[in-house]
Design a protein around this motif. Sequence first.
Motif, PDB file in Angstrom:
ATOM      1  N   ALA A  30       0.845  -1.195   0.000  1.00 39.13           N
ATOM      2  CA  ALA A  30       0.000   0.000   0.000  1.00 39.13           C
ATOM      3  C   ALA A  30       0.877   1.241   0.000  1.00 39.13           C
ATOM      4  O   ALA A  30       1.971   1.247   0.582  1.00 39.13           O
ATOM      5  CB  ALA A  30      -0.933   0.018   1.213  1.00 39.13           C
ATOM      6  N   VAL A  31       0.400   2.291  -0.642  1.00 41.44           N
ATOM      7  CA  VAL A  31       1.060   3.592  -0.673  1.00 41.44           C
ATOM      8  C   VAL A  31       0.315   4.503   0.297  1.00 41.44           C
ATOM      9  O   VAL A  31      -0.918   4.515   0.316  1.00 41.44           O
ATOM     10  CB  VAL A  31       1.042   4.183  -2.096  1.00 41.44           C
ATOM     11  CG1 VAL A  31       1.637   5.587  -2.101  1.00 41.44           C
ATOM     12  CG2 VAL A  31       1.785   3.270  -3.066  1.00 41.44           C
ATOM     13  N   PHE A  32       1.065   5.263   1.085  1.00 42.58           N
ATOM     14  CA  PHE A  32       0.432   6.199   2.024  1.00 42.58           C
ATOM     15  C   PHE A  32       1.034   7.576   1.797  1.00 42.58           C
ATOM     16  O   PHE A  32       2.213   7.812   2.049  1.00 42.58           O
ATOM     17  CB  PHE A  32       0.662   5.745   3.459  1.00 42.58           C
ATOM     18  CG  PHE A  32      -0.140   6.505   4.488  1.00 42.58           C
ATOM     19  CD1 PHE A  32      -1.289   7.188   4.142  1.00 42.58           C
ATOM     20  CD2 PHE A  32       0.259   6.533   5.819  1.00 42.58           C
ATOM     21  CE1 PHE A  32      -2.045   7.884   5.081  1.00 42.58           C
ATOM     22  CE2 PHE A  32      -0.481   7.216   6.779  1.00 42.58           C
ATOM     23  CZ  PHE A  32      -1.630   7.891   6.406  1.00 42.58           C
ATOM     24  N   ILE A  33       0.201   8.507   1.292  1.00 42.46           N
ATOM     25  CA  ILE A  33       0.635   9.864   0.979  1.00 42.46           C
ATOM     26  C   ILE A  33       0.400  10.746   2.204  1.00 42.46           C
ATOM     27  O   ILE A  33      -0.733  10.902   2.654  1.00 42.46           O
ATOM     28  CB  ILE A  33      -0.118  10.417  -0.234  1.00 42.46           C
ATOM     29  CG1 ILE A  33       0.072   9.501  -1.449  1.00 42.46           C
ATOM     30  CG2 ILE A  33       0.350  11.825  -0.562  1.00 42.46           C
ATOM     31  CD1 ILE A  33      -0.791   9.875  -2.648  1.00 42.46           C
ATOM     32  N   GLU A  89       2.052  -5.662  11.509  1.00 38.63           N
ATOM     33  CA  GLU A  89       1.354  -6.838  12.025  1.00 38.63           C
ATOM     34  C   GLU A  89       0.538  -7.537  10.950  1.00 38.63           C
ATOM     35  O   GLU A  89       0.352  -8.759  10.992  1.00 38.63           O
ATOM     36  CB  GLU A  89       0.461  -6.423  13.197  1.00 38.63           C
ATOM     37  CG  GLU A  89       1.265  -5.965  14.415  1.00 38.63           C
ATOM     38  CD  GLU A  89       0.412  -5.431  15.553  1.00 38.63           C
ATOM     39  OE1 GLU A  89       0.986  -5.021  16.577  1.00 38.63           O
ATOM     40  OE2 GLU A  89      -0.829  -5.436  15.410  1.00 38.63           O
ATOM     41  N   LEU A  90       0.073  -6.786   9.970  1.00 37.40           N
ATOM     42  CA  LEU A  90      -0.704  -7.361   8.879  1.00 37.40           C
ATOM     43  C   LEU A  90       0.173  -7.923   7.766  1.00 37.40           C
ATOM     44  O   LEU A  90      -0.341  -8.576   6.852  1.00 37.40           O
ATOM     45  CB  LEU A  90      -1.632  -6.294   8.285  1.00 37.40           C
ATOM     46  CG  LEU A  90      -2.726  -5.748   9.212  1.00 37.40           C
ATOM     47  CD1 LEU A  90      -3.412  -4.555   8.561  1.00 37.40           C
ATOM     48  CD2 LEU A  90      -3.742  -6.828   9.536  1.00 37.40           C
ATOM     49  N   GLY A  91       1.466  -7.654   7.809  1.00 37.85           N
ATOM     50  CA  GLY A  91       2.360  -8.114   6.764  1.00 37.85           C
ATOM     51  C   GLY A  91       2.193  -7.345   5.469  1.00 37.85           C
ATOM     52  O   GLY A  91       2.399  -7.889   4.377  1.00 37.85           O
ATOM     53  N   ILE A  92       1.830  -6.070   5.564  1.00 38.05           N
ATOM     54  CA  ILE A  92       1.631  -5.226   4.381  1.00 38.05           C
ATOM     55  C   ILE A  92       2.809  -4.280   4.229  1.00 38.05           C
ATOM     56  O   ILE A  92       3.171  -3.556   5.162  1.00 38.05           O
ATOM     57  CB  ILE A  92       0.320  -4.424   4.492  1.00 38.05           C
ATOM     58  CG1 ILE A  92      -0.871  -5.389   4.494  1.00 38.05           C
ATOM     59  CG2 ILE A  92       0.191  -3.423   3.348  1.00 38.05           C
ATOM     60  CD1 ILE A  92      -2.204  -4.726   4.715  1.00 38.05           C
ATOM     61  N   GLU A  93       3.423  -4.307   3.067  1.00 37.52           N
ATOM     62  CA  GLU A  93       4.563  -3.433   2.773  1.00 37.52           C
ATOM     63  C   GLU A  93       4.054  -2.040   2.431  1.00 37.52           C
ATOM     64  O   GLU A  93       3.154  -1.880   1.602  1.00 37.52           O
ATOM     65  CB  GLU A  93       5.362  -4.007   1.603  1.00 37.52           C
ATOM     66  CG  GLU A  93       6.627  -3.240   1.267  1.00 37.52           C
ATOM     67  CD  GLU A  93       7.390  -3.836   0.093  1.00 37.52           C
ATOM     68  OE1 GLU A  93       8.367  -3.190  -0.352  1.00 37.52           O
ATOM     69  OE2 GLU A  93       6.995  -4.924  -0.387  1.00 37.52           O
ATOM     70  N   ILE A  94       4.642  -1.037   3.062  1.00 40.41           N
ATOM     71  CA  ILE A  94       4.181   0.337   2.898  1.00 40.41           C
ATOM     72  C   ILE A  94       5.228   1.184   2.193  1.00 40.41           C
ATOM     73  O   ILE A  94       6.424   1.072   2.462  1.00 40.41           O
ATOM     74  CB  ILE A  94       3.867   0.979   4.272  1.00 40.41           C
ATOM     75  CG1 ILE A  94       2.744   0.223   4.969  1.00 40.41           C
ATOM     76  CG2 ILE A  94       3.514   2.456   4.121  1.00 40.41           C
ATOM     77  CD1 ILE A  94       1.406   0.293   4.270  1.00 40.41           C
ATOM     78  N   MET A  95       4.763   2.047   1.294  1.00 40.81           N
ATOM     79  CA  MET A  95       5.598   3.100   0.730  1.00 40.81           C
ATOM     80  C   MET A  95       5.025   4.435   1.184  1.00 40.81           C
ATOM     81  O   MET A  95       3.904   4.799   0.814  1.00 40.81           O
ATOM     82  CB  MET A  95       5.623   3.042  -0.795  1.00 40.81           C
ATOM     83  CG  MET A  95       6.546   4.107  -1.419  1.00 40.81           C
ATOM     84  SD  MET A  95       6.674   3.982  -3.227  1.00 40.81           S
ATOM     85  CE  MET A  95       5.212   4.918  -3.734  1.00 40.81           C
ATOM     86  N   LEU A  96       5.762   5.144   2.030  1.00 42.92           N
ATOM     87  CA  LEU A  96       5.357   6.473   2.462  1.00 42.92           C
ATOM     88  C   LEU A  96       5.763   7.503   1.411  1.00 42.92           C
ATOM     89  O   LEU A  96       6.809   7.368   0.766  1.00 42.92           O
ATOM     90  CB  LEU A  96       6.009   6.833   3.792  1.00 42.92           C
ATOM     91  CG  LEU A  96       5.594   6.049   5.040  1.00 42.92           C
ATOM     92  CD1 LEU A  96       6.366   6.552   6.254  1.00 42.92           C
ATOM     93  CD2 LEU A  96       4.097   6.155   5.282  1.00 42.92           C
TER      94      LEU A  96
END
Length: 402
Positions: free
Chosen positions: A120-123, A319-326
């Motif tokens: 997921a991407v988080f802006i 905890e969810l195992g989701i890779e994040i791109m800030l």
Amino acid sequence: MKRAAAALLALVLALGCVWGSGRYFRGQLEGDLRRQLIYDTSLEKNYSPNAFSALRDESSLLVLGSSELTLHEESTHPQLVFGSGNSDFNTVLLGVPGTQSLNQAINLAALSDQMANKKAVFILSPQWFYKQGVYPETFASRFYLQMFDAFMKNERVTDETKRKILRRCKELLVKDPERKKQVETYEKIYLTGDLDPLDYLQLGVGNLFSGLQSDYNVWRTQTYPHQQAEHRYTPFIASVKPSETTVRAGEIDWAALRQQGEEQGKSLCTNNSFYMEDGYYQDLIRARGYTARNSERDSSFKVSPEYDDLRLFLQVAKELGIEIMLVSVPVNGYWYDYTGFPQEDRKQYYQNIRNIAEQNGVRLVDYSDREYEPYFLRDIMHLGWKGWAYLDEQIYQFYQAD
């Protein structure tokens, strides 16, 4: 006795109707409307996890943010660059004005089971990080019970993290006693063990009706968009049509896309020296006049509860195992200099975000050096024509990685 039995039968029949209606609307969201929902950024969509079934496709990537996700006229917006019924890659957007880190932590957990692509991407928006953090009224307006229900039921989020989020929710819902009571009911049932049969009944009936209402709202908005225009941030988004041929994101000419953004921005920023879109600048000056000069000399992003909310978001993702791109979006340097917002405070904010990304081991797209790049922003803080062109490429590369 007969009256009691009749009342019970009426309740059962009513709940049966609600349950059946809910199944119908969920079926619609799973079926014909699914492709259209990929493009949609209406407020109603955010009420229901069922509206995000497009995430079950591995070629879809969740992009989280706030008001920048609403489509204006930017031809480089990801909904237009990737939003094709025949595209080999789609962005599914979640975020409207006022959505911040804590809301998105809840939303991420609510949607995680639907996410075939565990990325997921988080802006991030700098204005979230003022000293007071998110306003209670703003948080309450973006608190969706169906999302919170799915968050609390997600067993991969630890009880410790849920307690932290619950504590923060109760702090922010202090002016909304009804929602605060709902949060406390969830806390008793799922965490403290302070069980009360009435709590179960209240929660069960409330969720059933809330679920029906949220799914109906999404269904109605998509089926009759002309009736909902006053509630939609982008009433014309449904006019985006699938292309005739397959759009392959990997074949996009990114340099040409940036040039396209540059040219569009230049054509729309003609009446000011801040590189703002003309209409936005006129509204800003009309509202604030020239009293804005040096009006932000005492403002700061250095210290804010939003930093801890962001850490909570990243903890949930871990905890969810989701890779994040800030994504660290800059402010409009020309305007912030004009208002006297200290440059050192802005630099400290950017460094704070770098530190949090490094401490949590997540990828960061850092645009803090673009404060003075023309057309990177469309106003004083939202991504614009050229900014989206840069980020579109980064989003696709993140999707392709590994």
